[in-house]
Design a protein around this motif. Sequence first.
Motif, short mmCIF file in Angstrom:
data_model
loop_
_atom_site.label_atom_id
_atom_site.label_comp_id
_atom_site.label_asym_id
_atom_site.label_seq_id
_atom_site.Cartn_x
_atom_site.Cartn_y
_atom_site.Cartn_z
N GLU A 243 10.96 69.15 15.32
CA GLU A 243 10.76 67.91 16.07
C GLU A 243 10.99 68.03 17.57
OE1 GLU A 243 12.81 64.59 14.47
OE2 GLU A 243 12.20 65.05 12.43
N HIS A 244 11.87 68.93 18.00
CA HIS A 244 12.28 68.93 19.40
C HIS A 244 12.04 70.24 20.13
CE1 HIS A 244 14.02 65.04 18.69
NE2 HIS A 244 14.71 65.54 17.68
N GLY A 245 11.55 71.26 19.46
CA GLY A 245 11.34 72.55 20.11
C GLY A 245 10.26 72.46 21.18
N THR A 246 10.56 72.99 22.37
CA THR A 246 9.61 72.94 23.48
C THR A 246 9.44 74.34 24.05
OG1 THR A 246 10.24 70.68 24.06
CG2 THR A 246 9.15 71.97 25.76
N LEU A 247 8.18 74.75 24.18
CA LEU A 247 7.85 76.03 24.78
C LEU A 247 7.12 75.78 26.09
CD1 LEU A 247 7.44 79.14 24.71
CD2 LEU A 247 5.28 78.68 23.56
N VAL A 248 7.55 76.45 27.16
CA VAL A 248 6.89 76.38 28.46
C VAL A 248 6.48 77.79 28.83
CG1 VAL A 248 7.13 75.78 30.90
CG2 VAL A 248 8.27 74.39 29.17
#
Length: 153
Positions: A50-55
Amino acid sequence: MFGRKKKNQLHHHIDTLIGANTNITGDIHFTGGLRIDGHITGNVIATDDEHGTLVLSTEGRIEGKIKAANVVINGTVTGPIDAAGYLELQEKAKVYGDVQYGSIEIQLGASVDGKMLHHNKPESENAQQLEKMITLLPPSADQPHIAVEKEAS
């Protein structure tokens, strides 16, 4: 507050940084926020659905599958992307692979060489669309060409 729906919040905190002069061969599993400025040969997968963010920065490159709730791309990806929540393709993004997304933002200059599929499309609708076929019947002496739509078996 005041009847507004809470928008899917992007995880703004970066927990892990892979620097510009770093090359990694192998899969990466992460939670929270991950920023990649280097080169990864392998899959990059968020274990927090739900909250994993990849930049991925302008100089960053990933050769492998990406799976995270939220993905922001400004570098080069060779492989499929699965962003169930939010996908942002910034102006220098180059994607060579299929993309699945919940919501998407594409800036002028970004490019995708692959299929783009909306995540929330009902599976039954996809399956129903794939099962339809159009068959051309050969003309008889009396009739012109007729297209007939039928369900595939």
